[in-house]
Design an enzyme around this catalytic site. Structure first.
Site, mmCIF file in Angstrom:
data_model
loop_
_atom_site.group_PDB
_atom_site.id
_atom_site.type_symbol
_atom_site.label_atom_id
_atom_site.label_comp_id
_atom_site.label_asym_id
_atom_site.label_seq_id
_atom_site.Cartn_x
_atom_site.Cartn_y
_atom_site.Cartn_z
ATOM 1 N N PHE A 1 0.856 -1.185 0.000
ATOM 2 C CA PHE A 1 0.000 0.000 0.000
ATOM 3 C C PHE A 1 0.891 1.233 0.000
ATOM 4 O O PHE A 1 1.743 1.393 0.874
ATOM 5 C CB PHE A 1 -0.939 0.049 1.216
ATOM 6 C CG PHE A 1 -1.842 1.261 1.168
ATOM 7 C CD1 PHE A 1 -2.980 1.276 0.379
ATOM 8 C CD2 PHE A 1 -1.522 2.417 1.872
ATOM 9 C CE1 PHE A 1 -3.789 2.400 0.295
ATOM 10 C CE2 PHE A 1 -2.323 3.551 1.798
ATOM 11 C CZ PHE A 1 -3.466 3.543 1.007
ATOM 12 N N LYS B 1 2.447 9.983 8.421
ATOM 13 C CA LYS B 1 1.620 9.649 9.588
ATOM 14 C C LYS B 1 2.092 10.196 10.944
ATOM 15 O O LYS B 1 1.632 11.237 11.371
ATOM 16 C CB LYS B 1 1.404 8.128 9.635
ATOM 17 C CG LYS B 1 0.561 7.647 8.439
ATOM 18 C CD LYS B 1 -0.044 6.289 8.659
ATOM 19 C CE LYS B 1 -1.163 5.999 7.679
ATOM 20 N NZ LYS B 1 -0.767 5.349 6.435
ATOM 21 N N ASP C 1 9.168 2.681 2.116
ATOM 22 C CA ASP C 1 7.988 3.439 2.514
ATOM 23 C C ASP C 1 7.779 3.152 4.007
ATOM 24 O O ASP C 1 7.308 2.076 4.380
ATOM 25 C CB ASP C 1 6.791 2.996 1.669
ATOM 26 C CG ASP C 1 5.478 3.646 2.108
ATOM 27 O OD1 ASP C 1 5.418 4.186 3.243
ATOM 28 O OD2 ASP C 1 4.503 3.580 1.343
HETATM 29 C C1 LIG Z 1 -0.993 5.553 5.020
HETATM 30 C C2 LIG Z 1 0.066 5.073 4.102
HETATM 31 C C3 LIG Z 1 0.349 5.743 2.903
HETATM 32 C C4 LIG Z 1 -0.472 6.926 2.411
HETATM 33 O O1 LIG Z 1 -0.405 8.005 3.268
HETATM 34 P P1 LIG Z 1 -1.503 9.194 3.121
HETATM 35 O O2 LIG Z 1 -1.050 10.201 4.122
HETATM 36 O O3 LIG Z 1 -2.826 8.583 3.435
HETATM 37 O O4 LIG Z 1 -1.438 9.681 1.725
HETATM 38 C C5 LIG Z 1 1.393 5.283 2.129
HETATM 39 N N1 LIG Z 1 2.121 4.208 2.501
HETATM 40 C C6 LIG Z 1 1.880 3.536 3.640
HETATM 41 C C7 LIG Z 1 2.749 2.383 4.016
HETATM 42 C C8 LIG Z 1 0.838 3.937 4.474
HETATM 43 O O5 LIG Z 1 0.577 3.242 5.587
#
Ligand SMILES: *Cc1c(COP(=O)(O)O)cnc(C)c1O
Length: 398
Positions: free
Chosen positions: A127, A243, A214
């Protein structure tokens, strides 16, 4: 009637205020927040240091523009580079934007090497966000469906499988980088296997690929290290965070080192809000709070306590497949889909989430007290047992 687009299937409560790991809804019911706004609330709701910093900054300077120098952005950038062993940072407002910057850097890296069709390897069940490029990078057909045509320049591999990457590398000269979550979050709290990240680092070095981690969900201390890649003592070329970085203030960052840190030049990328004084002040306060209170150690200790506690209470009952994760990124996999668990927990005064259909996901604040930890284990144990018992009595075993 609501004036809002129905992008979310919302639960039937509205939160009015919060403190620490606790939230209260508009009806006066209290909830232990074991989800932390999806890995955002690292140092607790309305953390005193962070809220004071935001209030003070809101009275001093909220926004200017990246047309001018922003000392707080310089400070937060230096702090993050220090923690992550990176050289340079680009600030933005969300996780998806941080990943967009990473993907753009990977493409610049490719073009610089004379690759006209640069391609990034991404993982099954990954994701990476909801913008067009990041939803393409995401390994979940449900998130892509209806938004075709997708963005070109991605190819997919099974997660945690080095041989598969070697094979792609041997067949495809257009590869410029590999993007992955060290622990897949939405994909079901799945950590890469031991040694995988170190092996990937070597592979990227051999092929001159950028290694992009990520860490939007697993970074900023969530696993007991500042960044999950640090558990294997490797340094990626690019790390993205968001986050937890602002504890609720919208802020994201794409960090890079070496040549990758020099590819973005004036005019090649930008954002109006990214790295404004208010957001950066919040980020600095979050880091200071984690350091001052030794929260990384605390994350490791209470993460283990929660996993061990749950293993003892429900680890051996039929229906529980695995209890896993690292630090305060915890997944409890059941042998069947369990969307009902969210409502059961809500009734028990506990906020959780279910991801990948059958994985109960916990991403609580690092500031849980011992009493919070005990309550979390008790309440969740009650809910899991109740869920599996009802299913048993209805003959719905997997
Ligand atoms: C939440 C998340 C995203 C996206 O972040 P947003 O602030 O919602 O755009 C991307 N990668 C990972 C691993 C995430 O948990």
């Amino acid at each position: 009637m609501t004036a809002l687009m129905s992008s979310y299937g919302r639960l039937p409560i509205s939160i009015s205020h919060g403190a620490g790991a606790w939230l209260e809804d508009t009806e006066g019911r209290r909830y232990l927040d074991a989800l932390g706004g999806i890995a955002v609330i690292a140092v607790g709701h309305c953390n005193e240091r962070v809220s004071n910093a935001i209030a003070d900054q809101a009275r001093t300077l909220i926004h200017t523009s990246n047309l001018y120098g922003i000392p707080l952005q310089e400070q937060l950038g230096a702090e993050l580079c220090d923690l992550a062993a990176m050289d340079k940072v680009f600030f933005c407002n969300s996780g998806a934007e941080a990943n967009e910057a990473a993907i753009k850097i990977a493409r610049l890296h490719g073009h610089k090497r004379g690759i006209t069709n640069p391609t990034v390897i991404v993982m099954d069940n990954a994701f990476h966000g909801r913008t067009l490029a990041t939803l393409t990078a995401t390994g979940n057909a449900k998130i892509q469906q209806g938004f075709e045509p997708l963005v070109s320049g991605f190819t997919r591999a099974p997660f945690s499988d080095l041989e598969a990457l070697e094979k792609i590398g041997a067949e495809n000269d257009n590869i410029v980088g590999v993007m992955l979550e060290p622990i897949q979050g939405e994909g079901g709290i799945r950590p890469a296997s031991q040694g995988y990240l170190a092996g990937l680092r070597q592979l990227c070095d051999q092929h001159n690929w950028l290694m992009i981690t990520d860490e939007i969900q697993c970074g900023m201390g969530r696993t007991g290290k500042w960044f999950a890649s640090q558990h294997e003592n490797i340094v990626p070329d690019i790390i993205t965070v968001a986050k937890a970085l602002g504890n609720g203030m919208p802020i994201g960052a794409c960090m890079a080192r070496g040549d990758a840190a020099e590819l973005i030049q004036p005019g090649s990328h930008g954002t109006t809000f990214g790295g404004n004084p208010l957001a950066c002040r919040a980020g600095l306060a979050v880091i200071e709070e984690i350091k001052e209170r030794n929260l990384l150690e605390r994350v490791t200790v209470i993460g283990n306590t929660i996993r061990e506690g749950l293993k003892q209470s429900v680890g051996n009952i039929q229906g529980v497949v695995s209890i896993r994760g690292d630090g305060l990124m915890i997944g409890i996999e059941l042998d069947r889909d369990c969307p009902e668990m969210v409502g059961l927990a809500l009734d028990a005064g506990l906020l959780i989430n279910v991801t990948a259909g059958n994985v109960i996901r916990l991403l609580p604040p690092y500031t849980l007290t011992d009493e919070d930890v005990r309550l979390l284990i008790d309440r969740l144990t009650g809910c899991i047992t109740a869920f599996l018992n009802t299913q048993e009595s209805q003959g719905k075993t997997a």
